[in-house]
Design a protein around this motif. Structure first.
Motif, mmCIF file in Angstrom:
data_model
loop_
_atom_site.group_PDB
_atom_site.id
_atom_site.type_symbol
_atom_site.label_atom_id
_atom_site.label_comp_id
_atom_site.label_asym_id
_atom_site.label_seq_id
_atom_site.Cartn_x
_atom_site.Cartn_y
_atom_site.Cartn_z
ATOM 1 N N LEU A 241 0.811 -1.216 0.000
ATOM 2 C CA LEU A 241 0.000 0.000 0.000
ATOM 3 C C LEU A 241 0.844 1.265 0.000
ATOM 4 C CD1 LEU A 241 -2.671 -1.083 2.645
ATOM 5 C CD2 LEU A 241 -2.801 -1.269 0.152
ATOM 6 N N ALA A 242 2.158 1.116 0.004
ATOM 7 C CA ALA A 242 3.043 2.275 0.033
ATOM 8 C C ALA A 242 3.041 2.973 -1.320
ATOM 9 C CB ALA A 242 4.458 1.852 0.409
ATOM 10 N N SER A 243 3.347 4.269 -1.310
ATOM 11 C CA SER A 243 3.432 5.013 -2.564
ATOM 12 C C SER A 243 4.536 4.429 -3.445
ATOM 13 C CB SER A 243 3.694 6.497 -2.284
ATOM 14 O OG SER A 243 4.852 6.662 -1.487
ATOM 15 N N LYS A 244 4.384 4.627 -4.759
ATOM 16 C CA LYS A 244 5.331 4.059 -5.724
ATOM 17 C C LYS A 244 6.749 4.491 -5.409
ATOM 18 C CE LYS A 244 1.995 3.931 -9.528
ATOM 19 N NZ LYS A 244 1.683 4.417 -10.890
ATOM 20 N N PRO A 245 7.747 3.618 -5.564
ATOM 21 C CA PRO A 245 7.681 2.260 -6.143
ATOM 22 C C PRO A 245 7.321 1.167 -5.142
ATOM 23 C CG PRO A 245 9.950 2.812 -5.683
ATOM 24 C CD PRO A 245 9.142 4.033 -5.301
ATOM 25 N N GLY A 246 6.869 1.556 -3.962
ATOM 26 C CA GLY A 246 6.496 0.563 -2.963
ATOM 27 C C GLY A 246 7.677 0.089 -2.141
ATOM 28 N N GLY A 247 7.413 -0.936 -1.317
ATOM 29 C CA GLY A 247 8.462 -1.433 -0.428
ATOM 30 C C GLY A 247 8.696 -2.918 -0.554
ATOM 31 N N VAL A 248 8.350 -3.482 -1.739
ATOM 32 C CA VAL A 248 8.456 -4.925 -1.949
ATOM 33 C C VAL A 248 9.403 -5.207 -3.114
ATOM 34 C CG1 VAL A 248 7.174 -7.019 -2.589
ATOM 35 C CG2 VAL A 248 6.114 -5.326 -1.076
ATOM 36 N N ASP A 249 10.226 -6.219 -2.976
ATOM 37 C CA ASP A 249 11.041 -6.681 -4.103
ATOM 38 C C ASP A 249 10.158 -7.562 -4.992
ATOM 39 O OD1 ASP A 249 12.806 -8.075 -5.834
ATOM 40 O OD2 ASP A 249 14.472 -7.721 -4.454
ATOM 41 N N PHE A 250 9.435 -6.908 -5.902
ATOM 42 C CA PHE A 250 8.473 -7.624 -6.743
ATOM 43 C C PHE A 250 9.164 -8.642 -7.660
ATOM 44 C CE2 PHE A 250 6.329 -3.641 -5.657
ATOM 45 C CZ PHE A 250 5.120 -4.128 -5.184
ATOM 46 N N ARG A 251 10.391 -8.337 -8.053
ATOM 47 C CA ARG A 251 11.122 -9.253 -8.929
ATOM 48 C C ARG A 251 11.317 -10.593 -8.250
ATOM 49 N NH1 ARG A 251 15.701 -11.492 -8.698
ATOM 50 N NH2 ARG A 251 16.195 -10.316 -6.816
ATOM 51 N N PHE A 252 11.786 -10.566 -7.006
ATOM 52 C CA PHE A 252 12.074 -11.834 -6.324
ATOM 53 C C PHE A 252 10.780 -12.540 -5.922
ATOM 54 C CE2 PHE A 252 13.448 -14.511 -2.722
ATOM 55 C CZ PHE A 252 14.386 -15.278 -3.400
ATOM 56 N N ALA A 253 9.743 -11.771 -5.581
ATOM 57 C CA ALA A 253 8.460 -12.393 -5.250
ATOM 58 C C ALA A 253 7.911 -13.156 -6.456
ATOM 59 C CB ALA A 253 7.466 -11.332 -4.798
ATOM 60 N N LYS A 254 8.033 -12.564 -7.646
ATOM 61 C CA LYS A 254 7.581 -13.245 -8.861
ATOM 62 C C LYS A 254 8.409 -14.494 -9.119
ATOM 63 C CE LYS A 254 6.754 -12.444 -13.783
ATOM 64 N NZ LYS A 254 6.821 -11.449 -14.899
ATOM 65 N N LYS A 255 9.704 -14.391 -8.868
ATOM 66 C CA LYS A 255 10.589 -15.539 -9.065
ATOM 67 C C LYS A 255 10.182 -16.702 -8.174
ATOM 68 C CE LYS A 255 15.542 -16.667 -9.167
ATOM 69 N NZ LYS A 255 16.918 -16.119 -8.988
ATOM 70 N N ARG A 256 9.713 -16.385 -6.982
ATOM 71 C CA ARG A 256 9.275 -17.434 -6.052
ATOM 72 C C ARG A 256 7.838 -17.878 -6.294
ATOM 73 N NH1 ARG A 256 9.096 -17.932 -0.381
ATOM 74 N NH2 ARG A 256 9.021 -20.105 -1.051
ATOM 75 N N GLY A 257 7.129 -17.176 -7.180
ATOM 76 C CA GLY A 257 5.745 -17.551 -7.466
ATOM 77 C C GLY A 257 4.758 -17.045 -6.442
ATOM 78 N N ILE A 258 5.129 -15.977 -5.735
ATOM 79 C CA ILE A 258 4.245 -15.398 -4.724
ATOM 80 C C ILE A 258 3.451 -14.253 -5.350
ATOM 81 C CG2 ILE A 258 4.166 -14.112 -2.548
ATOM 82 C CD1 ILE A 258 6.602 -15.706 -1.648
ATOM 83 N N GLU A 259 2.142 -14.268 -5.159
ATOM 84 C CA GLU A 259 1.289 -13.230 -5.733
ATOM 85 C C GLU A 259 1.471 -11.914 -4.977
ATOM 86 O OE1 GLU A 259 -3.383 -12.396 -6.969
ATOM 87 O OE2 GLU A 259 -2.878 -14.095 -5.675
ATOM 88 N N THR A 260 1.606 -10.833 -5.719
ATOM 89 C CA THR A 260 1.794 -9.507 -5.122
ATOM 90 C C THR A 260 0.875 -8.512 -5.803
ATOM 91 O OG1 THR A 260 3.538 -8.893 -6.680
ATOM 92 C CG2 THR A 260 4.240 -9.952 -4.626
ATOM 93 N N MET A 261 0.631 -7.403 -5.114
ATOM 94 C CA MET A 261 -0.123 -6.305 -5.708
ATOM 95 C C MET A 261 0.345 -4.990 -5.101
ATOM 96 S SD MET A 261 -4.249 -5.569 -5.789
ATOM 97 C CE MET A 261 -4.561 -7.072 -6.718
ATOM 98 N N LEU A 262 0.633 -4.016 -5.975
ATOM 99 C CA LEU A 262 0.939 -2.659 -5.538
ATOM 100 C C LEU A 262 -0.333 -1.844 -5.690
ATOM 101 C CD1 LEU A 262 2.971 -0.473 -4.654
ATOM 102 C CD2 LEU A 262 3.521 -0.131 -7.074
ATOM 103 N N ALA A 263 -0.885 -1.379 -4.582
ATOM 104 C CA ALA A 263 -2.179 -0.688 -4.606
ATOM 105 C C ALA A 263 -2.140 0.543 -3.717
ATOM 106 C CB ALA A 263 -3.283 -1.639 -4.159
ATOM 107 N N PRO A 264 -1.403 1.597 -4.142
ATOM 108 C CA PRO A 264 -1.267 2.778 -3.292
ATOM 109 C C PRO A 264 -2.485 3.687 -3.260
ATOM 110 C CG PRO A 264 -0.145 3.124 -5.373
ATOM 111 C CD PRO A 264 -0.630 1.693 -5.384
ATOM 112 N N SER A 265 -3.461 3.464 -4.146
ATOM 113 C CA SER A 265 -4.617 4.370 -4.248
ATOM 114 C C SER A 265 -5.926 3.635 -4.013
ATOM 115 C CB SER A 265 -4.627 5.043 -5.627
ATOM 116 O OG SER A 265 -3.457 5.813 -5.819
ATOM 117 N N LEU A 266 -5.972 2.787 -3.006
ATOM 118 C CA LEU A 266 -7.177 2.017 -2.742
ATOM 119 C C LEU A 266 -8.420 2.862 -2.481
ATOM 120 C CD1 LEU A 266 -6.224 -1.124 -0.615
ATOM 121 C CD2 LEU A 266 -7.085 -1.017 -2.940
#
Length: 291
Positions: A241-266
């Motif tokens: 939920l953090a403002s872009k670019p967020g606080g998650v390593d989306f590259r590595f999460a995708k590599k592990r097959g973990i679903e992620t979502m960046l949603a700073p404007s809910l």
């Protein structure tokens, strides 16, 4: 009331439609740029282009929550292509004109240093706390949609205990989730304990991650690192939920097959009417306080 005031709304999402309706109810004259696909909803709003603005008559400008990017572009959900604004466009307003943005970006910081007065709405405690309510509701909605367990009895890890993190932690506790909250200050860790959530430090975060069903980040810097992601079950859903670019390593999460979502404007997605009313209320208060 805002009788006699001229407002210019530049870009934005669905909450800005309600914002403009509320400003009209406050008796302001409202001009809009970037709402070509929503004109039927905006009775009483004057649609113009960025080139046609009479800078000398505008009392306040409202930019999108996301501000302005490095090249001067603003988000426009109701017009394509996006709007690009120049330094000269901003500096042409009178010294008495107030420019509102959601967050300060490097571009806006540079403008502010060159004597353009800019107010960051999300720096205000009142609006950020108001905004945390639809944000928490949106997080619950997404948590239900993207996990395969009930939120009741689920292990939920919240990163950050600021204005948004507090509301999210309390909301998930109310659903019966087991909530762990990562924070750095001793005072925050004590308050988390007081609310019957589990306070965790970074070292403890790795252990909490190993059983998480849902991880929610509110910290606007990299905190969900590969080290943390490595500990997560692959069934865990990461919501940033953090403002872009967020606080998650989306590259590595995708590599592990973990679903992620960046949603700073809910708020603009799940409760635009309420969020727009909150924006209008706070803007009206600021304008009146400056008189």
């Amino acid at each position: 009331m805002l009788t006699g005031k001229k407002a210019l709304i530049v870009g934005g999402d669905a909450r800005y439609i309600e914002l403009m309706k509320q400003l009209l109810l406050y008796d302001a004259s409202v001009y809009a740029i970037g709402f070509d696909d929503a004109e039927e909803e905006l009775t009483g709003v004057i649609s113009i282009t960025e080139q046609k603005v009479d800078h000398t008559t505008i009392d306040f400008v409202v930019l999108p929550i996301s501000g302005v990017d490095e090249e001067g572009f603003v988000d426009t959900h109701f017009r394509r292509p996006s709007i690009q604004l120049s330094d000269e466009w901003f500096t042409s307003f009178s010294d008495d004109c107030t420019i509102f943005t959601g967050i300060m970006t490097p571009y806006l910081n540079q403008l502010s240093e060159s004597s353009v007065a800019i107010t960051a709405l999300m720096n205000r405690d009142d609006l950020a706390i108001y905004n945390s309510i639809p944000t928490a509701e949106g997080a619950i909605m997404l948590g239900i949609q993207h996990t395969d367990v009930t939120l009741h009895d689920a292990n939920v890890v919240v990163l950050g205990y600021g204005r948004v993190g507090k509301t999210i932690a309390k909301s998930f506790q109310g659903l019966g989730s087991h909530v762990s909250v990562y924070a750095r200050s001793d005072a925050d860790l004590a308050r988390i304990y007081e609310t019957h959530a589990t306070p965790i430090t970074y070292d403890q975060l790795l252990n909490a991650a190993s059983t998480a069903h849902l991880m929610i980040n509110t910290i606007p810097k990299l905190v969900v690192t590969p080290e943390v992601i490595q500990k997560l079950p692959t069934s865990c859903f990461i919501l940033d939920l953090a403002s872009k670019p967020g606080g998650v390593d989306f590259r590595f999460a995708k590599k592990r097959g973990i679903e992620t979502m960046l949603a700073p404007s809910l708020p603009g997605l799940v409760a635009p009417k309420t969020a727009g009313k909150m924006l209008a209320h706070v803007i009206q208060m600021i304008i009146q306080d400056h008189e």
